[in-house]
Design an enzyme around this catalytic site. Structure first.
Site, short mmCIF file in Angstrom:
data_model
loop_
_atom_site.label_atom_id
_atom_site.label_comp_id
_atom_site.label_asym_id
_atom_site.label_seq_id
_atom_site.Cartn_x
_atom_site.Cartn_y
_atom_site.Cartn_z
N ILE A 9 0.83 -1.23 0.00
CA ILE A 9 0.00 0.00 0.00
C ILE A 9 0.85 1.26 0.00
CG2 ILE A 9 -0.22 0.19 2.55
CD1 ILE A 9 -3.21 0.95 2.03
N GLY A 11 3.47 1.75 -1.78
CA GLY A 11 4.11 1.93 -3.08
C GLY A 11 3.28 2.79 -4.02
N ASP A 13 1.50 2.04 -6.84
CA ASP A 13 0.17 1.53 -7.17
C ASP A 13 -0.70 1.42 -5.93
OD1 ASP A 13 1.36 1.25 -9.60
OD2 ASP A 13 0.92 -0.88 -9.85
N GLN A 88 9.60 -7.00 -4.29
CA GLN A 88 10.87 -6.35 -4.62
C GLN A 88 10.71 -6.10 -6.11
OE1 GLN A 88 13.48 -4.73 -5.89
NE2 GLN A 88 14.26 -6.69 -6.62
N SER A 130 3.36 -9.08 -14.33
CA SER A 130 4.13 -8.06 -15.04
C SER A 130 4.45 -8.44 -16.47
CB SER A 130 5.46 -7.85 -14.28
OG SER A 130 6.34 -7.10 -15.07
N GLU A 132 7.13 -7.91 -17.70
CA GLU A 132 8.50 -8.43 -17.69
C GLU A 132 8.53 -9.93 -17.93
OE1 GLU A 132 11.97 -7.37 -16.95
OE2 GLU A 132 11.04 -5.66 -17.92
N TYR A 154 13.68 -11.12 -11.10
CA TYR A 154 12.37 -10.51 -10.83
C TYR A 154 11.30 -11.16 -11.70
CZ TYR A 154 8.58 -7.09 -11.29
OH TYR A 154 7.34 -6.49 -11.35
N HIS A 184 3.79 1.22 -15.84
CA HIS A 184 2.92 2.37 -15.57
C HIS A 184 3.58 3.26 -14.54
CE1 HIS A 184 1.59 -1.22 -13.39
NE2 HIS A 184 1.43 -0.40 -12.35
N ARG A 189 5.96 7.63 -8.88
CA ARG A 189 6.84 6.53 -9.28
C ARG A 189 8.13 6.58 -8.46
NH1 ARG A 189 7.49 1.45 -11.17
NH2 ARG A 189 7.76 1.37 -13.42
#
Ligand code: NAP
Ligand code: GDD
Length: 334
Positions: A9, A11, A13, A88, A130, A132, A154, A184, A189
C-alpha cells in the site's frame, strides 16, 4: 461495506488503489514494512489529518515473507478482496538480490494464496503480474496467450507467482486474477525507475541544482501508461462474474530516448547536453521491447487508458519541477 487488504500500500500503485477503494466506500487495510525512515509519504494524504487517522484506512506492520504475520492479519480482517502489490519490484536490483526477490515476489504470493485456501472465506485475489514475464518477446504485441520468456530474477519470480495464482484458481476454485500490467508511471513513481529518474533530473537541471544525468540503455522500448488508470483495471477484474487473467497496456511503445525528448523539450532543455551513459545501469539480460495488446481488458472489463505517453511525461516533469522548486524556496535558494 466491502473490506480490502492491499499489500504494498505504501508503493506507487498501492497509494492510487487505496484512494480508489476509499472513494468507493471500502474499508481498506494495508500491510506496511517497518523502516528506519517514514515510508508512508504516498498515503499520508489519505489520513484526514496527521493526528486523526481515517477510520476506513488501517495499517498493520508486517512483511509478506512472514507467513505467521500474514495469516494473522488475513484471519483478523476477513477481507472480501486482497490486492497483492507488494514485491521487490526493481528489475536491476533483482540481479543483485535474486534470493530476496524470490522470497518476497514469488514465495510471498504463495503465502497469501495459502491463507485464502485455508480461510474458508470466498476472498477474491488480485496478483500484480508483469509484462517483464514476456522478456525476450516471442510475439508482438504481447497478449495473454503469448509464451513467457523471463529475463531477470524478478521476472522469474513473477512467473512463479502468476502460475501459482492460475493453479490455485483451477485447483481450489479460488476467485484469483492475474493482471499482466505493462509499465505504468506517475509523479509517485519510485525515483530509481527510468521515467521518474529522468523527470526528476530534468527538473533539477532546469533549476540549476545538477547538470549531469547518468543512464543505461536508451534504446529499450516500453509500453508506458499512467498508474492511476491501471489500478482501475485491477479493481474491475475482481468485480467480474468469473476470474481471468488480463493484459493491461496502452498499445503504444516508445524508447527511453523518446521519453528524454518529451521531458527535456517540455522544460526547454536539450538532454544531449546533460545525459551520460554509465554501464552500471545496463542489465546482464535486457528486455528490449514491450508492447501490449489489451483487447481482452477493453472488451470484457470496459477498461481503456486515459493518459497517453506525451501527457504522462509532461505530468511527471511538471510535478517534479513543482516539488523541487518548493524545496528550493523552503531552503531560501530561489
Ligand atoms: P513499488 O512502488 O516498488 O511498491 C512496492 C511495494 O511493495 C511497496 O509498498 C513496498 O514497501 C512493498 N514491499 C516490498 N517488499 C515487501 C515485503 N517484503 N513485505 C511487504 N511489503 C513489501 O511498486 P509499484 O510500481 O507500485 O508496483 C506494484 C506491484 O505491481 C509490484 O508487485 C510490481 O512488481 C508490480 N508491477 C508494477 C509495474 C509498474 O510498471 N509499476 C508493472 C507491472 C507489475 P516499501 O514502501 O516499504 O518499500
Ligand atoms: N531503472 C533504470 N535506470 N532503467 C534504465 C536506466 C537507468 O538509469 N537507463 C536505461 N534504463 C532502461 C532499463 O534498462 C529498461 O530497459 C528501461 O529503461 C525501463 O527500466 P525501469 O524503469 O527500471 O523499468 P522496468 O521496465 O525494468 O521494470 C518496471 O516495469 C515492469 C513492467 O514491465 C518495474 O516497474 C517492474 O516492477 C515492472 O514489472
Amino acid at each position: 461495506m466491502k473490506t480490502a487488504l492491499i499489500t504494498g500500500i505504501s508503493g506507487q500503485d498501492g497509494s492510487y488503489l487505496a484512494e480508489l477503494l476509499l472513494a468507493k466506500g471500502y474499508q481498506v487495510h494495508g500491510l506496511i514494512r517497518r523502516s528506519s525512515t517514514f515510508n508512508t509519504s504516498r498515503i499520508q494524504h489519505l489520513y484526514q489529518d496527521p493526528h486523526t487517522p481515517n477510520p476506513r484506512l488501517s495499517l498493520t506492520y508486517g512483511d509478506l515473507t512472514d507467513e505467521g504475520a500474514v495469516i494473522r492479519l488475513v484471519e483478523r480482517i476477513q477481507p472480501d478482496e486482497i490486492y497483492n502489490l507488494a514485491a521487490q519490484s526493481h528489475v536491476r536490483v533483482s540481479f543483485d538480490s535474486p534470493g530476496y526477490t524470490a522470497d518476497v515476489t514469488a514465495r510471498g504470493t504463495l503465502n497469501l494464496l495459502e491463507c485464502i485456501r485455508h480461510s474458508g472465506k470466498r476472498t477474491r485475489f488480485y496478483q500484480a503480474s508483469s509484462s517483464e514475464m514476456f522478456g525476450l518477446v516471442q510475439e508482438t504485441p504481447q497478449r495473454e496467450t503469448t509464451p513467457f520468456y523471463p529475463r531477470s530474477p524478478y521476472a522469474v519470480s513473477k512467473m512463479f507467482a502468476h502460475w501459482m495464482t492460475v493453479n490455485y484458481r483451477e485447483a481450489y476454485d479460488i476467485f484469483a486474477c492475474s493482471g499482466i500490467l505493462f509499465n505504468h508511471e506517475s509523479p509517485r513513481r519510485g525515483e530509481t525507475f527510468v521515467t521518474r529518474k529522468i523527470t526528476r533530473a530534468a527538473a533539477r537541471i532546469k533549476l540549476g541544482l545538477e547538470d549531469v544525468l547518468y543512464l543505461g540503455n536508451l534504446d529499450a522500448r516500453r509500453d508506458w501508461g499512467f498508474a492511476g488508470d491501471y489500478v482501475e483495471a485491477m479493481w474491475m477484474m475482481l468485480q467480474q462474474d468469473a476470474p481471468d487473467d488480463y493484459v493491461v497496456a496502452t498499445g503504444e511503445t516508445h524508447t527511453v530516448r523518446d521519453f528524454l525528448d518529451v521531458t527535456f523539450d517540455h522544460l526547454g532543455l536539450d538532454w544531449r547536453k546533460h545525459v551520460k551513459i554509465d554501464p552500471r545501469y545496463f542489465r546482464p539480460t535486457e528486455v528490449d521491447l514491450l508492447l501490449g495488446d489489451s483487447t481482452r481488458a477493453r472488451e470484457k472489463l470496459g477498461w481503456a487508458p486515459r493518459v497517453r505517453f506525451q501527457e504522462l511525461a509532461k505530468m511527471m516533469a511538471d510535478a517534479d519541477l513543482a516539488a523541487e522548486s518548493r524545496i528550493c524556496k523552503s531552503e531560501g535558494r530561489i
